[in-house]
Design a protein around this motif. Structure first.
Motif, mmCIF file in Angstrom:
data_model
loop_
_atom_site.group_PDB
_atom_site.id
_atom_site.type_symbol
_atom_site.label_atom_id
_atom_site.label_comp_id
_atom_site.label_asym_id
_atom_site.label_seq_id
_atom_site.Cartn_x
_atom_site.Cartn_y
_atom_site.Cartn_z
ATOM 1 N N ARG A 256 41.025 43.367 31.110
ATOM 2 C CA ARG A 256 42.354 42.715 31.658
ATOM 3 C C ARG A 256 41.746 41.724 32.586
ATOM 4 N NH1 ARG A 256 45.412 39.650 32.730
ATOM 5 N NH2 ARG A 256 47.561 39.758 32.999
ATOM 6 N N ARG A 258 38.820 40.343 32.660
ATOM 7 C CA ARG A 258 38.155 39.131 32.193
ATOM 8 C C ARG A 258 39.222 38.278 31.469
ATOM 9 N NH1 ARG A 258 32.671 40.953 30.998
ATOM 10 N NH2 ARG A 258 32.622 39.112 29.567
ATOM 11 N N VAL A 259 40.356 38.693 31.096
ATOM 12 C CA VAL A 259 41.135 37.713 30.334
ATOM 13 C C VAL A 259 41.926 36.731 31.562
ATOM 14 C CG1 VAL A 259 43.573 37.634 29.383
ATOM 15 C CG2 VAL A 259 42.003 39.146 28.503
ATOM 16 N N ALA A 260 42.099 37.368 32.651
ATOM 17 C CA ALA A 260 42.865 36.709 33.718
ATOM 18 C C ALA A 260 41.664 35.737 34.193
ATOM 19 C CB ALA A 260 43.048 37.492 34.731
ATOM 20 N N ARG A 262 39.417 34.118 32.631
ATOM 21 C CA ARG A 262 39.094 33.050 31.570
ATOM 22 C C ARG A 262 40.174 32.163 31.769
ATOM 23 N NH1 ARG A 262 37.227 37.412 28.174
ATOM 24 N NH2 ARG A 262 39.428 37.509 27.203
ATOM 25 N N GLN A 263 41.512 32.725 32.099
ATOM 26 C CA GLN A 263 42.660 31.705 31.968
ATOM 27 C C GLN A 263 42.822 31.002 33.078
ATOM 28 O OE1 GLN A 263 46.000 34.624 31.984
ATOM 29 N NE2 GLN A 263 45.882 34.833 29.719
ATOM 30 N N ILE A 264 41.991 31.450 34.461
ATOM 31 C CA ILE A 264 42.310 30.570 35.644
ATOM 32 C C ILE A 264 40.893 29.858 35.687
ATOM 33 C CG2 ILE A 264 43.861 32.119 36.693
ATOM 34 C CD1 ILE A 264 41.559 33.158 38.356
ATOM 35 N N GLY A 265 39.937 29.912 34.840
ATOM 36 C CA GLY A 265 38.581 29.167 34.861
ATOM 37 C C GLY A 265 37.940 29.729 35.982
ATOM 38 N N GLU A 360 46.230 38.386 39.938
ATOM 39 C CA GLU A 360 46.158 36.891 39.498
ATOM 40 C C GLU A 360 46.304 36.057 40.860
ATOM 41 O OE1 GLU A 360 47.135 33.809 36.110
ATOM 42 O OE2 GLU A 360 47.523 36.211 35.776
ATOM 43 N N MET A 364 43.924 33.032 42.230
ATOM 44 C CA MET A 364 44.070 31.412 42.338
ATOM 45 C C MET A 364 44.084 31.165 43.699
ATOM 46 S SD MET A 364 44.990 30.626 39.358
ATOM 47 C CE MET A 364 46.072 29.086 39.478
#
Length: 410
Positions: A256, A258-260, A262-265, A360, A364
């Motif tokens: 989870r 790693r997913v976050a 990737r989403q925020i680069g 997240e 960010m």
């Protein structure tokens, strides 16, 4: 006009051989001229069947007894044909019945049984699993009600508590009801340390704490830049099913993260800030640990970057508390002197690694700090999560006094 051989012209008065017409022949033909009927000869009435078959001109209408026998035979044939058709229909129905009206139980069933639905299972596969467990009478009955209600895409994998001998529609209702799933939900709040996360998972998921603490880090899929679990057990709600192991749970949390990321680069944005991905997660962990409201996160991030650029110690209270493995809103002079690489009062720059597991929004904020020249911040009212920012040390001292007053330590 020419006549056929053996016949004479009508005008000559001799009609020759007379061929009778059957019913339905043209009514416009001239009526026959018949000779007077001869006397009845009993011997003549005894017809020779063989002669009739040999004589093509024999009368087409059978005598009464022959007609009766023929009708009886025809009736027997018709009855036999009907029986054959009925038998054929019954056989066809027997073959098609499982498709037209598959076997099904009635009612809600009884007892209890747990059935596992594998990820990606079709309605047919689910129906087969239910039939094998004795939940439904046949896979086809389950497939039928699923298609009738058009809910195939709503079926989800997992363990379900069902009953044996259920009508297919009753079983489908339970599979669509969240309360039927055999699952433990574990919610991990933002900002918890790894030691706290493991203790929480052990309690809520029913897994031995020692197993969680002893998991081989190489088995949970950590990013290459991670040096341990701290910072990478993403805060979220997780569903732990029967049979899940400590490795399964921690691997889900890391995935989870790693997913976050990737989403925020994360990796690309960290490079733009001249940080490694691990340093970016470390900044995010300090932002998360310091708390406040979401709107404060980018400002806290800016304070960290401003102090790093200026080369002054970060002096983040949460790093000192992490070094001592304790939680408190009160920081003493003695705390700021603890000997640890995580003590940002004594050591400049970032600590060696994350001090908590950020969410997240904190990640960010670490990659997108607010614009400002603040160098200090103080959560002056923790109860109401009020944080104040300043670029003047005198204001910072005053904010500290305000905090101590609210904590009752002034």
């Amino acid at each position: 006009m020419n006549g056929t051989p053996g016949n004479k012209n009508e005008n000559e008065g001799d009609l020759g051989d007379v061929i009778p017409f059957s019913a339905g022949d043209s009514a416009q033909e001239e009526p026959e001229r018949r000779e007077p009927a001869p006397e009845r000869d009993p011997q003549a009435e005894r017809r020779d069947p063989e002669a009739e078959r040999r004589d093509p001109g024999a009368e087409a209408v059978a005598p009464p007894e022959r007609r009766q026998r023929a009708m009886r035979k025809a009736g027997m044939f018709s009855a036999g044909l009907i029986v054959a058709v009925v038998a054929l229909g019954a056989g066809a129905f027997a073959v098609l019945k499982p498709y037209l009206s598959p076997d099904d139980f009635e009612g809600p069933g009884s007892g209890a049984v747990t059935v596992r639905i594998s990820p990606g299972s079709s309605a047919q596969a689910i129906g087969s699993a239910l039939a094998e467990a004795g939940v439904v009478a046949s896979a086809k009955s389950f497939v039928r009600v699923t298609e009738e209600r058009a809910v195939t895409n709503r079926l989800r994998p997992g363990h379900y508590r069902l009953r044996k001998g259920m009508a297919a529609k009753e079983a489908l209702d339970l599979l669509l009801a969240p309360a039927s799933r055999v699952v433990r939900r574990v919610t991990v709040p933002e900002g918890m340390r790894t030691s706290e996360v493991l203790a929480r998972v052990a309690k809520l998921a029913g897994l031995p704490l020692k197993e969680l603490q002893g998991v081989d880090k190489a088995l949970v899929g950590l990013p290459a830049y991670a040096e341990g679990l701290e910072g990478f057990l993403f805060p979220a709600t997780y569903e732990v099913e029967p049979g899940d192991t400590a490795v399964d749970v921690l691997a889900a949390m890391v995935e989870r993260f790693r997913v976050a990321a990737r989403q925020i680069g994360l990796e690309q944005e960290a490079a733009r800030k001249h940080l490694t991905p691990l340093e970016a997660v470390t900044v995010a962990s300090m932002i998360q640990a310091e708390g406040g409201v979401d709107a404060d996160y980018p400002k806290i991030s800016r304070v960290i970057y401003n102090r790093l650029q200026k080369g002054t110690p970060l002096e983040i209270d949460s790093t000192v508390l992490y070094a001592q493995n304790r939680r408190s809103l009160k920081i003493t002079e003695r705390d700021t002197k603890v000997d640890s690489p995580y003590n940002t009062y004594r050591h400049k720059g970032l600590p060696p690694g994350p001090i908590a597991n950020p969410g997240e929004k904190a990640l960010m904020a670490a990659l997108n700090p607010a614009q400002g020249d603040w160098h200090w911040f103080v959560t002056t009212d923790p109860a109401h999560r009020i944080t104040k920012f300043t670029d003047k040390e005198s204001e910072f001292v005053r904010y500290r006094e305000e905090l101590n007053k609210n904590l009752g330590t002034s």
